[in-house]
Design a protein around this motif. Structure first.
Motif, PDB file in Angstrom:
ATOM      1  N   ASN A  60      41.515  50.291  27.679  1.00  0.00           N
ATOM      2  CA  ASN A  60      40.115  50.427  28.104  1.00  0.00           C
ATOM      3  C   ASN A  60      39.822  49.750  29.439  1.00  0.00           C
ATOM      4  N   GLY A  61      40.765  49.801  30.371  1.00  0.00           N
ATOM      5  CA  GLY A  61      40.515  49.124  31.643  1.00  0.00           C
ATOM      6  C   GLY A  61      41.409  49.575  32.783  1.00  0.00           C
ATOM      7  N   GLN A  62      41.476  48.722  33.777  1.00  0.00           N
ATOM      8  CA  GLN A  62      42.175  49.048  35.020  1.00  0.00           C
ATOM      9  C   GLN A  62      42.930  47.808  35.527  1.00  0.00           C
ATOM     10  N   LEU A  63      44.158  48.030  35.999  1.00  0.00           N
ATOM     11  CA  LEU A  63      44.983  46.943  36.530  1.00  0.00           C
ATOM     12  C   LEU A  63      44.909  46.940  38.056  1.00  0.00           C
ATOM     13  N   VAL A  64      44.714  45.750  38.626  1.00  0.00           N
ATOM     14  CA  VAL A  64      44.726  45.591  40.085  1.00  0.00           C
ATOM     15  C   VAL A  64      45.805  44.560  40.425  1.00  0.00           C
ATOM     16  N   LYS A  65      46.655  44.886  41.399  1.00  0.00           N
ATOM     17  CA  LYS A  65      47.708  43.966  41.825  1.00  0.00           C
ATOM     18  C   LYS A  65      47.359  43.402  43.196  1.00  0.00           C
ATOM     19  N   VAL A  66      47.441  42.082  43.326  1.00  0.00           N
ATOM     20  CA  VAL A  66      47.163  41.402  44.595  1.00  0.00           C
ATOM     21  C   VAL A  66      48.280  40.387  44.841  1.00  0.00           C
ATOM     22  N   PRO A  67      48.451  39.914  46.083  1.00  0.00           N
ATOM     23  CA  PRO A  67      49.452  38.875  46.342  1.00  0.00           C
ATOM     24  C   PRO A  67      49.134  37.611  45.526  1.00  0.00           C
ATOM     25  N   PRO A  68      50.107  37.057  44.810  1.00  0.00           N
ATOM     26  CA  PRO A  68      49.857  35.882  43.952  1.00  0.00           C
ATOM     27  C   PRO A  68      49.253  34.698  44.693  1.00  0.00           C
ATOM     28  N   TYR A  69      49.585  34.533  45.984  1.00  0.00           N
ATOM     29  CA  TYR A  69      49.074  33.367  46.719  1.00  0.00           C
ATOM     30  C   TYR A  69      47.567  33.435  46.954  1.00  0.00           C
ATOM     31  N   VAL A  71      45.438  34.251  44.529  1.00  0.00           N
ATOM     32  CA  VAL A  71      44.769  33.941  43.256  1.00  0.00           C
ATOM     33  C   VAL A  71      44.573  32.438  43.141  1.00  0.00           C
ATOM     34  N   LYS A  72      43.313  32.028  43.020  1.00  0.00           N
ATOM     35  CA  LYS A  72      43.013  30.605  42.876  1.00  0.00           C
ATOM     36  C   LYS A  72      43.459  30.117  41.503  1.00  0.00           C
ATOM     37  N   ARG A  73      44.176  29.017  41.489  1.00  0.00           N
ATOM     38  CA  ARG A  73      44.658  28.470  40.220  1.00  0.00           C
ATOM     39  C   ARG A  73      43.506  27.875  39.418  1.00  0.00           C
ATOM     40  N   LEU A  74      43.318  28.390  38.203  1.00  0.00           N
ATOM     41  CA  LEU A  74      42.244  27.940  37.323  1.00  0.00           C
ATOM     42  C   LEU A  74      42.811  27.597  35.953  1.00  0.00           C
ATOM     43  N   LYS A  75      42.126  26.748  35.217  1.00  0.00           N
ATOM     44  CA  LYS A  75      42.573  26.397  33.871  1.00  0.00           C
ATOM     45  C   LYS A  75      42.408  27.580  32.924  1.00  0.00           C
ATOM     46  N   GLN A  76      41.392  28.397  33.185  1.00  0.00           N
ATOM     47  CA  GLN A  76      41.075  29.522  32.307  1.00  0.00           C
ATOM     48  C   GLN A  76      41.430  30.836  33.003  1.00  0.00           C
ATOM     49  N   HIS A  77      42.194  31.682  32.301  1.00  0.00           N
ATOM     50  CA  HIS A  77      42.583  32.986  32.862  1.00  0.00           C
ATOM     51  C   HIS A  77      41.735  34.128  32.306  1.00  0.00           C
ATOM     52  N   PHE A  78      41.119  33.894  31.159  1.00  0.00           N
ATOM     53  CA  PHE A  78      40.322  34.931  30.508  1.00  0.00           C
ATOM     54  C   PHE A  78      38.843  34.691  30.814  1.00  0.00           C
ATOM     55  N   HIS A  79      38.174  35.709  31.351  1.00  0.00           N
ATOM     56  CA  HIS A  79      36.778  35.560  31.747  1.00  0.00           C
ATOM     57  C   HIS A  79      35.950  36.710  31.177  1.00  0.00           C
ATOM     58  N   ASN A  80      34.796  36.362  30.647  1.00  0.00           N
ATOM     59  CA  ASN A  80      33.866  37.371  30.145  1.00  0.00           C
ATOM     60  C   ASN A  80      32.661  37.444  31.085  1.00  0.00           C
ATOM     61  N   ILE A  90      42.723  37.112  34.854  1.00  0.00           N
ATOM     62  CA  ILE A  90      43.248  36.864  36.199  1.00  0.00           C
ATOM     63  C   ILE A  90      44.569  36.115  36.062  1.00  0.00           C
ATOM     64  N   GLY A  91      45.676  36.824  36.278  1.00  0.00           N
ATOM     65  CA  GLY A  91      46.994  36.226  36.139  1.00  0.00           C
ATOM     66  C   GLY A  91      47.448  35.556  37.425  1.00  0.00           C
ATOM     67  N   CYS A  92      48.127  34.431  37.286  1.00  0.00           N
ATOM     68  CA  CYS A  92      48.644  33.731  38.472  1.00  0.00           C
ATOM     69  C   CYS A  92      49.729  34.539  39.174  1.00  0.00           C
ATOM     70  N   ASN A  93      50.251  35.571  38.487  1.00  0.00           N
ATOM     71  CA  ASN A  93      51.270  36.426  39.095  1.00  0.00           C
ATOM     72  C   ASN A  93      50.664  37.513  39.978  1.00  0.00           C
ATOM     73  N   GLY A  94      49.330  37.493  40.145  1.00  0.00           N
ATOM     74  CA  GLY A  94      48.683  38.478  41.000  1.00  0.00           C
ATOM     75  C   GLY A  94      48.254  39.737  40.268  1.00  0.00           C
ATOM     76  N   ILE A 155      40.866  34.745  45.549  1.00  0.00           N
ATOM     77  CA  ILE A 155      40.327  35.592  44.495  1.00  0.00           C
ATOM     78  C   ILE A 155      40.138  34.776  43.220  1.00  0.00           C
ATOM     79  N   TYR A 156      38.895  34.660  42.795  1.00  0.00           N
ATOM     80  CA  TYR A 156      38.541  33.998  41.543  1.00  0.00           C
ATOM     81  C   TYR A 156      37.162  34.532  41.142  1.00  0.00           C
ATOM     82  N   PRO A 157      36.690  34.273  39.928  1.00  0.00           N
ATOM     83  CA  PRO A 157      35.466  34.924  39.452  1.00  0.00           C
ATOM     84  C   PRO A 157      34.277  34.848  40.394  1.00  0.00           C
ATOM     85  N   ASP A 158      34.029  33.687  41.022  1.00  0.00           N
ATOM     86  CA  ASP A 158      32.857  33.546  41.896  1.00  0.00           C
ATOM     87  C   ASP A 158      32.913  34.488  43.091  1.00  0.00           C
ATOM     88  N   THR A 159      34.085  34.590  43.734  1.00  0.00           N
ATOM     89  CA  THR A 159      34.194  35.462  44.916  1.00  0.00           C
ATOM     90  C   THR A 159      34.149  36.936  44.512  1.00  0.00           C
TER      91      THR A 159
END
Length: 201
Positions: A60-69, A71-80, A90-94, A155-159
Motif C-alpha cells: 500500500n505504498g511507494q519506495l523512494v531511494k536517496v543517497p544514505p548520506y 538521511v539524518k540519523r534519528l532514534k526513530q525510523h517509523f513515523h506516523n 526512513i531507513g539509514c540505508n537511503g 532528509i528527515y520528517p521536518d524537511t
C-alpha cells in the motif's frame, strides 16, 4: 529463518511442518520488507528478523531511494504523519517507504477475528483500496523527498513536511514538483532561512 518471522495475525506459537510448507505465503522472492538486522556473519550474509508487528511485508505504498548520506540519523525510523493519513519508514540505508497509515485502511475481518484488533499489521496487509486523497499525499511526499535529494538537503520528517506544505501553499501540482521552478523556489527558501539564522547568531 522461519523462527524469526511473525506468523499471520501475530499469533505466538511453535512453528510446525505445515508452517514450513507454507513459508512462501509469508515471504517470497522480490518481496519488499522491513526487517531488523539481528547479526552479520563473516561470509557477508545477514540474519534478519521480523518478530514484531511493525516489521514485515510492505504494501500500500511507494519506495523512494536517496543517497544514505542525506538521511539524518534519528532514534526513530517509523513515523506516523496523521495529518496526511500516511506512515513513513526512513531507513539509514537511503530507502524510504511511504504508505497509507494502517488505521486509514479498511479493517481486515480475519485479523480482527484472531487478534481482536481491526488494524492489520503491515505483514498481513494486502494491497488495499486506498482513497484518492491518501494516494495523492503519498505521491506528494515521495516527490518532496526527491526534491530534497536533488538539492542535496538533509532528509528527515521536518524537511519533508516543510517541502510538502510549500508545494500545497504554492499550488504546485504533484507532477510539477520536480520541475526547475519548484526546485529553485525551495532552494531560495532554504538560502533565505540560513541567512536569517546566521544573522540572528
Amino acid at each position: 529463518m522461519l523462527s524469526a518471522v511473525n506468523l499471520p495475525g501475530g499469533i505466538q506459537r511453535r512453528r510446525t511442518v505445515i508452517d514450513e510448507l507454507n513459508m512462501r505465503s509469508l515471504f517470497e522472492e522480490n518481496d519488499l520488507i522491513s526487517a531488523e538486522v539481528q547479526s552479520v556473519h563473516s561470509d557477508g550474509s545477514v540474519h534478519l528478523h521480523t518478530r514484531s508487528l511493525k516489521y514485515g511485508k510492505l504494501t500500500n505504498g511507494q519506495l523512494v531511494k536517496v543517497p544514505p548520506y542525506l538521511v539524518k540519523r534519528l532514534k526513530q525510523h517509523f513515523h506516523n504523519l496523521k495529518s496526511c493519513a500516511v506512515d513513513m519508514i526512513i531507513g539509514c540505508n537511503g530507502y524510504i517507504w511511504i504508505c497509507a497509515a494502517v488505521d486509514s485502511l479498511p479493517s481486515n475481518p480475519e485479523i480482527e477475528k484472531i487478534t481482536g484488533d481491526s488494524g492489520a499489521p503491515e505483514m498481513d496487509s494486502c494491497n488495499e483500496s486506498i482513497s484518492l486523497k491518501v494516494r495523492e499525499n503519498i505521491c506528494r511526499l515521495a516527490n518532496s523527498i526527491r526534491v530534497l535529494s536533488a538539492l542535496g538537503f538533509l532528509i528527515y520528517p521536518d524537511t519533508i513536511i516543510d517541502t510538502f506544505d510549500a508545494s500545497i501553499s504554492k499550488g504546485v501540482a504533484i507532477k510539477d514538483m520536480l520541475g526547475a521552478e519548484f526546485l529553485v523556489m525551495i532552494a531560495e527558501r532554504e538560502a533565505s532561512r540560513r541567512t536569517k539564522n546566521n544573522y540572528m547568531l
